[in-house]
Design an enzyme around this catalytic site. Structure first.
Site, short mmCIF file in Angstrom:
data_model
loop_
_atom_site.label_atom_id
_atom_site.label_comp_id
_atom_site.label_asym_id
_atom_site.label_seq_id
_atom_site.Cartn_x
_atom_site.Cartn_y
_atom_site.Cartn_z
N GLU A 48 0.85 -1.19 0.00
CA GLU A 48 0.00 0.00 0.00
C GLU A 48 0.89 1.24 0.00
O GLU A 48 2.02 1.21 0.51
CB GLU A 48 -0.89 -0.02 1.25
CG GLU A 48 -1.82 1.18 1.35
CD GLU A 48 -2.94 0.98 2.36
OE1 GLU A 48 -2.87 0.04 3.19
OE2 GLU A 48 -3.90 1.78 2.32
N ASN A 193 -12.19 -1.59 -1.20
CA ASN A 193 -11.47 -2.10 -0.02
C ASN A 193 -12.23 -1.67 1.22
O ASN A 193 -12.54 -0.48 1.39
CB ASN A 193 -10.06 -1.52 0.03
CG ASN A 193 -9.36 -1.82 1.36
OD1 ASN A 193 -8.94 -2.95 1.61
ND2 ASN A 193 -9.27 -0.82 2.24
N GLU A 194 -12.52 -2.60 2.09
CA GLU A 194 -13.20 -2.29 3.36
C GLU A 194 -14.28 -1.23 3.13
O GLU A 194 -14.32 -0.19 3.79
CB GLU A 194 -12.19 -1.86 4.43
CG GLU A 194 -11.20 -2.96 4.75
CD GLU A 194 -10.35 -2.74 6.00
OE1 GLU A 194 -10.41 -1.65 6.61
OE2 GLU A 194 -9.62 -3.69 6.37
N TYR A 273 -6.73 -9.08 11.24
CA TYR A 273 -5.40 -8.84 11.82
C TYR A 273 -5.31 -9.49 13.19
O TYR A 273 -6.31 -9.60 13.91
CB TYR A 273 -5.17 -7.33 11.96
CG TYR A 273 -4.87 -6.67 10.63
CD1 TYR A 273 -3.59 -6.72 10.09
CD2 TYR A 273 -5.87 -6.03 9.90
CE1 TYR A 273 -3.31 -6.13 8.86
CE2 TYR A 273 -5.59 -5.43 8.68
CZ TYR A 273 -4.31 -5.49 8.16
OH TYR A 273 -4.02 -4.91 6.95
N GLU A 328 -5.97 -9.32 3.64
CA GLU A 328 -5.18 -8.57 4.63
C GLU A 328 -5.15 -9.41 5.90
O GLU A 328 -6.19 -9.69 6.49
CB GLU A 328 -5.79 -7.19 4.94
CG GLU A 328 -5.55 -6.19 3.84
CD GLU A 328 -6.00 -4.76 4.18
OE1 GLU A 328 -5.95 -4.39 5.37
OE2 GLU A 328 -6.40 -4.05 3.25
N GLN A 377 2.16 -6.01 5.71
CA GLN A 377 2.35 -5.68 4.33
C GLN A 377 3.77 -6.05 3.95
O GLN A 377 4.60 -6.31 4.82
CB GLN A 377 2.09 -4.20 4.10
CG GLN A 377 0.65 -3.79 4.43
CD GLN A 377 0.30 -2.40 3.90
OE1 GLN A 377 1.08 -1.77 3.19
NE2 GLN A 377 -0.87 -1.92 4.25
O1 AHR Z 1 -3.03 -2.51 6.20
C1 AHR Z 1 -3.38 -1.30 6.77
C2 AHR Z 1 -4.86 -0.99 6.62
O2 AHR Z 1 -5.63 -1.92 7.32
C3 AHR Z 1 -5.43 -1.05 5.23
O3 AHR Z 1 -5.21 0.11 4.51
C4 AHR Z 1 -6.89 -1.23 5.47
O4 AHR Z 1 -7.55 -1.91 4.43
C5 AHR Z 1 -6.94 -1.98 6.79
O5 AHR Z 1 -7.81 -1.43 7.67
#
Ligand code: AHR
Length: 525
Positions: A48, A193-194, A273, A328, A377
């Site tokens: 990103e 995205n999201e 995450y 992600e 990332q």
């Molecule tokens: O990876 C960081 C961020 O986490 C990304 O931009 C977003 O899609 C997620 O919330």
């Protein structure tokens, strides 16, 4: 004095000896019972425009003193080639829904803002052509996320035409004038995205109406992608396990079930995450066994989350045509002190290597549905493969796990049964070991075993069946002195794999695993 010392040493040895006694774990593999293909796309990366992920991590510019090819750093390219990156998701993330592709093509680049990440300026010197050149250099496919939040279907459709058509349209001529007459290949397309959050705070129904429009009009015209190697369209999916997220999956998948000839999706994204609690407060360095065990407990929740959303997908798509793309995932810790909190800078330790292997194993066990994943990332951001500081570069413990897992790319899953036992610390209880097996295209059997226990070695006794008679096994193991060991710039080889081998004893493969280790071996027949 001397005899006192000897006595003291003997007492210490007596106390610690039982602690270090290897635990025996029996494991059996029947190579005739193969499962799904472990899609190489589960080893995908994410880059990103965030902090130093792209600028400095990939792009230094052609005039930089850092050795580069067309502005892309050679050391990073060399390292990424070695882990056979299947695809790179770009340009975001939250950044994608504020990205306007025209600002980063051609000789004049406009400087814009990056309000999501640190409020810094965006030079736009790394755009479509630089991204595609980078992919070419590392040998990966493009996973492009188009702007649904603040863009239009027309903007996204024109971007795809610019990248993929071979007909002499105005956009194709512009692409040629910018240095690339041949059409680019776009293997994967992210429709937003999201979109439930940074991508526009949409309701599931509103998103579905947008998704249909983008799916219909954002076309890939590359002649090589019309009948074979079709571009896969990935819809925004859930970001957790509560009703908000199950409703989202239900709504998208219900729409998919009723889709007509004029639109389609091939994947549903999921973000998850390992954070513990928001905002991220676990530190990435200087932690002990308590934080180690807690983070691993959190990370294992990935399995339940995939099962939950897969079950919803099964209702609407029993043939599993729509892949789940965990595009992600990874550890998200507190920012390193002194860093810009918007740059999401963290260290990468042995704990992250173990966390990565546990997640990759979960994806492999769900290979029939999970056919894509992108760790967040790739460079300098969150759970990175690579950390740079100007001209310096180090490879992280997570990088080495991705390297050790290369043989599992597109291999066929082979089920493993084992009684893992338990590793406990405080109120955390975790399976002591985790394992997967797979057969590669040449029929070679590969075995991965993670020993989560940071204190005790494990003696594996593996019985192999289904036409496999093992003679020996050899491969690599990754461990380090402590759970928080990292690869700093001045000691980059602190956490690196070393050779390991296994013998056959009484018809079984005997392999000793060090505490807190990730091991991959190939079975010689
Ligand atoms: O990876 C960081 C961020 O986490 C990304 O931009 C977003 O899609 C997620 O919330």
């Amino acid at each position: 004095m001397r005899s006192l010392l000897v006595g003291f040493t003997l007492i210490v040895m007596a106390i610690t000896a039982p602690m270090m006694a290897a635990q025996k774990v029996e494991l059996s593999i029947d190579a005739s019972k193969t499962g799904a293909k472990i899609d190489r796309n589960i080893f995908g990366q994410f880059a990103e425009h965030l902090g130093h992920g792209v600028y400095e991590g990939i792009w230094v510019g052609p005039d930089s003193k850092i050795p580069n090819t067309h502005g892309i750093r050679n050391d990073v390219v060399g390292a990424l080639k070695a882990i056979k990156v299947p695809n790179v998701r770009w340009p975001g993330g939250c950044f994608a829904d504020e990205y306007h592709w025209r600002k980063s093509i051609g000789p004049q680049r406009s400087v814009t803002l990056n309000p999501n990440w640190g409020g810094v300026t965006e030079a736009n010197t790394f755009g479509t052509h630089e991204f595609m050149d980078f992919l070419d250099q590392i040998g990966a496919d493009a996973y492009v996320s188009v702007n649904v939040g603040s863009g239009t279907p027309q903007e996204a459709a024109e971007w795809l035409e610019y990248m993929t058509t071979d007909q002499l349209t105005a956009l194709a001529k512009e692409r040629a004038a910018n240095g690339h007459p041949a059409p680019y290949k776009v293997a994967l397309l992210g429709i937003g995205n999201e979109s439930w959050d940074c991508g526009g705070n949409m309701s599931p129904d509103y998103y579905v109406s947008q998704m249909k429009i983008y799916s219909r009009f954002v076309r890939n015209f590359n002649p090589a992608q019309q009948y074979k190697q079709l571009m896969l369209k990935i819809a925004v999916g859930p970001g957790g396990d509560g009703p908000r997220w199950t409703d989202w999956t239900e709504t998208v998948m219900k729409a998919y079930q009723q889709h007509t000839w004029s639109w389609d999706i091939n994947g549903l994204s999921m973000h998850n995450y390992t954070v513990g609690h928001w905002p991220p407060s676990y530190t990435s360095v200087g932690f002990g066994e308590t934080e180690y065990s807690q983070i691993l407990k959190f990370t294992l929740e990935m399995d339940g989350l995939i099962s939950k959303h897969s079950a919803i997908m099964d209702k609407y798509d029993p043939d599993k045509k729509v892949a789940l793309f965990v595009d992600e995932w990874g550890a998200w810790y507190a920012p390193l002190s002194g860093s810009n909190p918007g740059f999401l800078v963290q260290q990468n330790s042995l704990r992250d290597a173990i966390l990565a292997s546990l997640n990759l194993n979960i994806f492999a066990r769900h290979a029939d549905r999970v056919r894509g994943a992108n760790i967040a990332q790739m460079i300098n951001v969150l759970q990175a493969m690579i950390i740079t500081d100007k001209e310096k570069m180090v490879l992280t413990p997570t990088y080495y796990v991705f390297k050790m897992y290369v043989p599992f790319q597109d291999a066929t899953f082979v089920p493993v049964t084992l009684d893992a036992g338990w590793y406990t610390h405080g109120d955390v209880a975790l399976p002591r070991v985790d394992a997967i097996a797979a057969k590669d295209a040449n029929g070679k059997l590969w075995l991965e075993i993670t020993n989560l226990d940071p204190n005790q070695p494990v003696e594996i006794e593996a019985s192999l069946g289904g036409g496999i008679t093992a003679k020996s096994a050899a491969g690599e193991t990754l461990t380090a002195p402590t759970v928080d060991s990292v690869n700093p710039f001045d000691a980059p080889n602190t956490v690196v794999p070393k050779a390991v081998s296994a013998k056959v004893q009484g018809g079984k493969l005997a392999l000793k695993l060090e505490p807190k280790s990730v091991t991959v071996v190939a079975v010689e027949q």
